[in-house]
Write an enzyme that holds these catalytic residues in place. Structure first.
Site, PDB file in Angstrom:
ATOM      1  N   CYS A 113       0.834  -1.198   0.000  1.00 29.87           N
ATOM      2  CA  CYS A 113       0.000   0.000   0.000  1.00 29.87           C
ATOM      3  C   CYS A 113       0.877   1.260   0.000  1.00 29.87           C
ATOM      4  CB  CYS A 113      -0.973  -0.036   1.178  1.00 29.87           C
ATOM      5  SG  CYS A 113      -2.402   1.052   0.952  1.00 29.87           S
TER       6      CYS A 113
ATOM      7  N   HIS B 245      -3.479  -5.692   0.826  1.00 22.99           N
ATOM      8  CA  HIS B 245      -3.402  -6.043   2.245  1.00 22.99           C
ATOM      9  C   HIS B 245      -3.821  -7.506   2.387  1.00 22.99           C
ATOM     10  CE1 HIS B 245      -2.652  -2.004   3.660  1.00 22.99           C
ATOM     11  NE2 HIS B 245      -3.652  -1.553   2.930  1.00 22.99           N
TER      12      HIS B 245
END
Length: 487
Positions: free
Chosen positions: A330, A429
């Site tokens: 991310c 994630h």
């Protein structure tokens, strides 16, 4: 059964409210339809529901333990701190606004209406709601503005169980003092105590338990032993518990996770604990000689990148290019690139920033718009780590602002990888929740050290929930719990 609920409050943060709620959700779900609920959660560890809504990871875990699908109603208000007393407010799973504490409390009546709607929808589909407070329940300066402790108690008139952490010391004073400071209309609903994280001889504790019951008129339901949880951590307070984790052969292999000032979703790396030593490294600490480096997500990519540069941690990371695996997830993925252009969404000022330059990518923050979605991708087996799992499926979820260009994707249309196959970036994630990715990395690290790696025994989420529920069942008065809950 109509509008049954149970409220778990705590004497402070990190006393174990979330794990107690998780266990109770699992226990009650054996006979009833159960939903978890936390009116307001402040955490940078979040989860994406099937319909793309963002909630605190603890409520997602509790829902799974209860055997129900996580929804935004289970955590209607999520606050994600951005720094300088400002948080992003997530309302019913959607970005609402960036607000200071004062601005947020000015809109608290609006939040009350949101909570009522969420609770009504949950009650329509479930027999009982197990609710969780936040921090310490006796924050007397916040009573008139609180929605998660006293606010939830008043809204639902639920019976309350108060949890205290004996490991911190002063547990009797904490429990007694919290009850004494609660408003009378809330105090009358406190029906039981649970003491958590006990190590030692229970017989030595019993006189104190008896005196506490005599002074308050409230029963102690049980004393829970110190227990290593195998469920994801709720927030960054848990990071302090992780220092030095790793045992036996795992200590031979060390993964350094950069502890960014605004770190988020560090739960991405918890599946690696127990297989290798996972060390969280502050940006002004010595990086040492790790076998792999992980750059995690962040609530503010630009500011954390600038802090990396100011501390010279960027140079330390760059020195390992081509030598060891470097993963960015991310915000960490965005930092690995050549440039980040911010139109003002991240840092408030339009500017372009130089990244770490370890991947041939660029990121642009154009709109105040967040991508939140669960995804399934196929691995493109570039490089020595991912080649053994080429073409295999993985699952994950995305929570990010910004768009990144990549000419060499690594998981379907996502991510990037360098020419050596050792620098890998992704928006996914939950990457290491995938056993194939986890084993591919750990196998590579073991072989580099000349060690033999035996893939770990598979422990399912369900096993972890059952394990936790069994510990709670064995150490508290379950009949009394059911009586208090009214079921």
């Amino acid at each position: 059964m109509e509008k049954k609920s149970l409220l778990i409050l705590g004497t402070a943060s990190h006393v174990g409210k979330s794990s107690v709620v998780t266990a109770i959700c699992r226990i009650l779900s054996r006979s009833y339809r159960v939903a978890p609920f936390k009116a307001q959660n402040m955490s940078l560890n979040s989860w994406i529901t099937k319909d793309g809504k963002e909630i605190g990871i603890a409520q997602a875990i509790q829902a799974k333990a209860a055997g129900t699908e996580p929804t935004a109603d289970m955590n209607p208000v999520l606050l994600k701190p951005k720094g300088d007393c400002v948080s992003q407010v997530i309302l019913l799973g959607e970005p609402y606004a960036d607000k200071s504490a004062g601005q947020y409390y000015d809109s608290i009546e609006e939040m009350h209406a949101v909570l009522k709607g969420a609770l009504e929808r949950l009650w329509k589909e479930h027999d009982i709601i197990v609710m969780e407070g936040a921090g310490g329940a006796a924050e007397i300066n916040l009573y008139e503005r609180d929605i998660v402790n006293v606010g939830t108690a008043r809204l639902t008139q639920a019976p309350i169980i108060l949890v205290g952490d004996i490991e911190r010391g002063g547990v009797f004073a904490s429990l007694y003092g919290t009850v004494a400071l609660l408003p009378e209309d809330v105090r009358k609903n406190v029906k039981g105590f649970i003491i958590n994280k006990f190590r030692g001889d229970i017989e030595i504790l019993r006189p104190g338990l008896k005196q506490l019951e005599e002074k308050t008129g409230i029963p102690v339901l049980g004393v829970l032993p110190h227990f290593k949880l195998r469920i994801p951590s709720e927030d960054s307070v848990s990071l302090g518990d992780k220092e030095g984790e790793g045992s036996k052969a795992e200590k031979e292999i060390e993964i350094a996770v950069i502890r960014l000032p605004r770190i988020s979703n560090f739960t991405d790396f918890e599946p690696l604990e127990g297989l290798v030593k996972v060390r969280y490294v502050d940006i002004d600490e010595d990086l040492g000689s790790p076998d792999a480096i992980m750059i995690p997500g962040t609530k503010n990519t630009v500011n954390d990148l600038l802090d990396l540069r100011a501390s010279r941690m960027d140079k330390k990371i760059q020195a390992f290019k081509g030598k060891i695996p470097i993963f960015g997830i991310c915000g960490g993925y965005q930092m690995l690139g050549r440039t980040i252009f911010d139109s003002g969404v991240e840092n408030g000022v339009e500017a372009e920033f130089e990244g770490l330059g370890l991947l041939d990518i660029g990121t642009r923050f154009g709109d105040y718009k967040k991508r939140t979605v669960q995804v399934t991708k196929k691995v493109k087996g570039h490089g020595p780590i991912l080649k053994p799992i080429d073409g295999e499926e993985i699952k994950g979820y995305e929570i990010h602002m910004g768009v990144t260009d990549s000419n060499r994707t690594v998981f379907g249309d996502d991510g990037a990888i360098d020419e050596n196959g050792l620098v890998i970036g992704t928006y996914l994630h939950g990457l290491f929740d995938n056993r194939n990715v986890r084993n591919a990395l750990v196998q590579y690290l073991y072989e580099k050290k000349g060690l033999e790696y035996m893939p770990e025994e598979i422990i399912s989420e369900n096993d972890a929930y059952e394990e936790l529920a069994n510990v709670v069942e064995q150490n508290i008065d379950i009949e009394k719990l059911y009586e208090i809950a009214g079921v």
